[in-house]
Design a protein around this motif. Structure first.
Motif, PDB file in Angstrom:
ATOM      1  N   ARG A 162     -48.489  34.175  73.610  1.00  0.00           N
ATOM      2  CA  ARG A 162     -47.097  34.196  74.053  1.00  0.00           C
ATOM      3  C   ARG A 162     -46.301  33.502  72.950  1.00  0.00           C
ATOM      4  NH1 ARG A 162     -47.085  30.555  78.868  1.00  0.00           N
ATOM      5  NH2 ARG A 162     -48.028  32.280  79.990  1.00  0.00           N
ATOM      6  N   HIS A 196     -54.675  30.254  84.999  1.00  0.00           N
ATOM      7  CA  HIS A 196     -54.755  29.843  83.598  1.00  0.00           C
ATOM      8  C   HIS A 196     -56.138  29.302  83.203  1.00  0.00           C
ATOM      9  CE1 HIS A 196     -52.908  27.970  79.937  1.00  0.00           C
ATOM     10  NE2 HIS A 196     -53.832  27.046  80.131  1.00  0.00           N
ATOM     11  N   HIS A 220     -51.015  28.973  74.873  1.00  0.00           N
ATOM     12  CA  HIS A 220     -50.709  30.398  74.742  1.00  0.00           C
ATOM     13  C   HIS A 220     -49.950  30.672  73.443  1.00  0.00           C
ATOM     14  CE1 HIS A 220     -51.900  31.941  78.674  1.00  0.00           C
ATOM     15  NE2 HIS A 220     -51.363  30.877  79.240  1.00  0.00           N
ATOM     16  N   ASP A 251     -52.472  25.342  87.924  1.00  0.00           N
ATOM     17  CA  ASP A 251     -52.117  26.618  87.316  1.00  0.00           C
ATOM     18  C   ASP A 251     -53.360  27.502  87.416  1.00  0.00           C
ATOM     19  OD1 ASP A 251     -51.003  28.645  85.864  1.00  0.00           O
ATOM     20  OD2 ASP A 251     -50.741  27.506  84.013  1.00  0.00           O
ATOM     21  N   ASP A 257     -54.336  34.116  80.928  1.00  0.00           N
ATOM     22  CA  ASP A 257     -54.021  34.099  82.349  1.00  0.00           C
ATOM     23  C   ASP A 257     -54.652  35.311  83.013  1.00  0.00           C
ATOM     24  OD1 ASP A 257     -52.451  31.855  81.903  1.00  0.00           O
ATOM     25  OD2 ASP A 257     -50.609  33.019  81.702  1.00  0.00           O
TER      26      ASP A 257
HETATM   27 ZN   LIG Z   1     -51.554  30.231  81.156  1.00  0.00          ZN
END
Ligand SMILES: [Zn+2]
Length: 141
Positions: free
Chosen positions: A54, A138, A84, A135, A93
């Motif tokens: 990302r 993740h 990320h 999370d 993810d």
């Molecule tokens: Zn993540």
């Protein structure tokens, strides 16, 4: 049987996996195989990677969500601070595609998948184990 991916979906999965570190990719491949080979698990859904790499700008946009933009808070990391954002990414993810084509982030399915990921590579940390901001989709190195 787990839902089958379309060619376009399979291509996107390969692209996302190509954006992460080899150790993470290998662990995911191993966990995915074991999941799909277990009929009881495969019936529940098919694991899919929803994100690998990302960009910092994308991370900043996510950080704004729940703060300066509508929505709920989904991250505590600003651009550049998330695993990320590394190249190759040190995080991915996961979600599940159900037999009806819908995507699920079921805590129970993610917990079961996390067991397979940790068995594949004990160095992998699962966001669902974090004490404060869980999370569950993740995984990171
Ligand atoms: Zn993540």
């Amino acid at each position: 049987m787990a839902a089958k991916l379309t060619d376009a979906q399979a291509t996107r999965q390969a692209q996302r996996l190509a954006s992460v570190r080899p150790e993470l990719r290998q662990a995911y491949a191993s966990a995915l195989l074991r999941w799909l080979q277990n009929p009881a698990l495969a019936r529940l859904g098919r694991p899919i990677v929803t994100e690998g790499y990302r960009s910092a700008a994308e991370q900043d946009a996510l950080y704004a969500q729940g703060r300066t933009k509508p929505g709920r808070i989904v991250t505590y990391k600003q651009g550049g601070a998330s695993k990320h954002n590394r190249q190759p990414a040190e995080a991915l993810d996961v979600a599940f595609m159900l037999s009806n084509g819908q995507v699920s982030w079921s805590a129970e399915l993610l917990r079961r998948f996390a067991q397979l990921m940790k068995q594949a590579n004990p160095a992998i940390r699962w966001g669902g184990d974090w004490p404060q901001f869980r999370d569950r989709p993740h995984f990171e190195l």
